[in-house]
Design an enzyme around this catalytic site. Structure first.
Site, PDB file in Angstrom:
ATOM      1  N   HIS A   5     -22.123 -12.141 -23.303  1.00 48.13           N
ATOM      2  CA  HIS A   5     -22.470 -10.865 -22.380  1.00 48.13           C
ATOM      3  C   HIS A   5     -23.995 -10.669 -22.238  1.00 48.13           C
ATOM      4  O   HIS A   5     -24.644 -10.522 -21.193  1.00 48.13           O
ATOM      5  CB  HIS A   5     -21.836  -9.619 -22.500  1.00 48.13           C
ATOM      6  CG  HIS A   5     -20.155  -9.723 -22.662  1.00 48.13           C
ATOM      7  ND1 HIS A   5     -19.518 -10.260 -23.548  1.00 48.13           N
ATOM      8  CD2 HIS A   5     -19.487  -8.821 -21.633  1.00 48.13           C
ATOM      9  CE1 HIS A   5     -18.218 -10.065 -23.090  1.00 48.13           C
ATOM     10  NE2 HIS A   5     -18.026  -9.223 -22.161  1.00 48.13           N
TER      11      HIS A   5
ATOM     12  N   HIS B  20     -18.298  -6.250 -30.880  1.00 48.80           N
ATOM     13  CA  HIS B  20     -19.212  -7.432 -31.214  1.00 48.80           C
ATOM     14  C   HIS B  20     -20.117  -6.670 -32.364  1.00 48.80           C
ATOM     15  O   HIS B  20     -20.145  -5.354 -32.613  1.00 48.80           O
ATOM     16  CB  HIS B  20     -20.378  -7.726 -30.250  1.00 48.80           C
ATOM     17  CG  HIS B  20     -20.168  -9.012 -29.331  1.00 48.80           C
ATOM     18  ND1 HIS B  20     -19.805 -10.251 -29.873  1.00 48.80           N
ATOM     19  CD2 HIS B  20     -19.914  -9.082 -28.021  1.00 48.80           C
ATOM     20  CE1 HIS B  20     -19.650 -11.201 -28.855  1.00 48.80           C
ATOM     21  NE2 HIS B  20     -19.642 -10.401 -27.696  1.00 48.80           N
TER      22      HIS B  20
ATOM     23  N   ASP C 195     -24.429 -10.137 -33.368  1.00 52.66           N
ATOM     24  CA  ASP C 195     -24.071 -10.889 -32.096  1.00 52.66           C
ATOM     25  C   ASP C 195     -24.932 -10.583 -30.989  1.00 52.66           C
ATOM     26  O   ASP C 195     -25.416 -11.356 -30.283  1.00 52.66           O
ATOM     27  CB  ASP C 195     -22.690 -10.619 -31.719  1.00 52.66           C
ATOM     28  CG  ASP C 195     -21.886 -10.712 -32.858  1.00 52.66           C
ATOM     29  OD1 ASP C 195     -22.066 -11.751 -33.752  1.00 52.66           O
ATOM     30  OD2 ASP C 195     -20.595 -10.316 -33.054  1.00 52.66           O
TER      31      ASP C 195
END
Length: 275
Positions: free
Chosen positions: A196, A236, A240
């Site tokens: 993302h 997450h 991350d």
């Protein structure tokens, strides 16, 4: 042959001081220099130099702090790292991982846990943002004919798949999934690193190259909100997200190098065909 070697030494001996003079670099004393008549005409300096730091003055130190504040900040960061390295206690294997981002978003996590409708809404908005990233990256290639962002995204997702498969992290406790979140359907996903965030960075960097400043800043703000939401849902770990930012920059740079290499190869091929 001897004459040419001697000439090389003479030339080097006369030109090197000039170069040093232009750069305000002091040459070592003459007795520290051993002129040798080898074929390369190199001046070999023997031992006897003073360590560089012995020549520092207070003005030099102050000037470094003013003009090179970023390395100085990193030097303080090194001290912080050393302190953490020797004082931080490891998390036992029987305990869940400690994540500072989870601590910072504790209230948001409680809010989303108590309001499934809000969690679903934010998940849907996040999926829309992922679609915006994908649409922009594909647009740059298919419509504008600039494949760098697309190549970068392909590099990034390939590496993410390899790393995610190599080390599969446990899903954080309290994970709040949603059927409308990306990947849609609440299916399994790789935790490390955040695609993302990396995809948004790749798109933002391309926007800046094209001087689309307002759009780039919009993506950056949405990326920050996306990161906070991912921490709040425990989708997450903090590491991350941080690695996702670095991955965006890294793969954008690699894609740029790939493009430049292919451009040079095309020019070389065209020249050879012309000749």
């Amino acid at each position: 042959m001897k004459n040419s070697a001697a000439a090389a030494v003479t030339t080097t001996a006369t030109t090197v001081p000039t170069l040093y003079k232009r750069k305000n670099i002091k040459l070592p004393p003459v007795d520290m220099v051993n002129k040798t008549g080898n074929s390369n005409g190199v001046l070999h300096c023997v031992s006897g130099f003073d360590p560089s730091f012995l020549k520092w003055t207070v003005h030099d130190v102050v000037n470094v702090a003013k003009r090179h504040w970023l390395p100085c900040f990193f030097a303080l960061g090194l001290l912080f790292f050393m302190g953490v390295e020797y004082t931080l206690r490891m998390v036992p294997a029987s305990s869940p991982p400690f994540d500072l981002g989870f601590v910072a978003t504790h209230r948001l996590h409680q809010l989303l846990s108590s309001s499934p409708a809000l969690n679903t809404l934010l998940a849907a908005l996040n999926t829309v943002f992922v679609g915006m990233q994908t649409a922009y990256i594909m647009w740059t290639w298919l419509i504008e004919g600039r494949p760098r962002a697309t190549i970068s995204a392909l590099f990034m997702f390939t590496c993410r798949g390899i790393l995610g498969f190599s080390t599969q992290l446990p899903v954080p406790e309290g994970f709040l999934g949603s059927g409308v979140d990306f990947p849609v359907g609440n299916v399994s996903f790789f935790l490390f690193f955040s695609g993302h965030v990396a995809g948004s960075v790749i798109a933002s960097l391309d926007m800046r190259r094209m001087e689309r400043w307002e759009l780039a800043w919009t993506f950056d703000v949405l990326n920050v909100l996306q990161a906070v939401r991912l921490l709040g849902t425990r989708g997450h770990y903090t590491i991350d997200l941080a690695a996702g930012v670095g991955a965006g920059f890294l793969f954008d740079s690699l894609a740029g190098k790939y493009e430049e290499r292919k451009r040079k190869e095309a020019i070389t091929t065209a020249k050879e065909a012309f000749i």
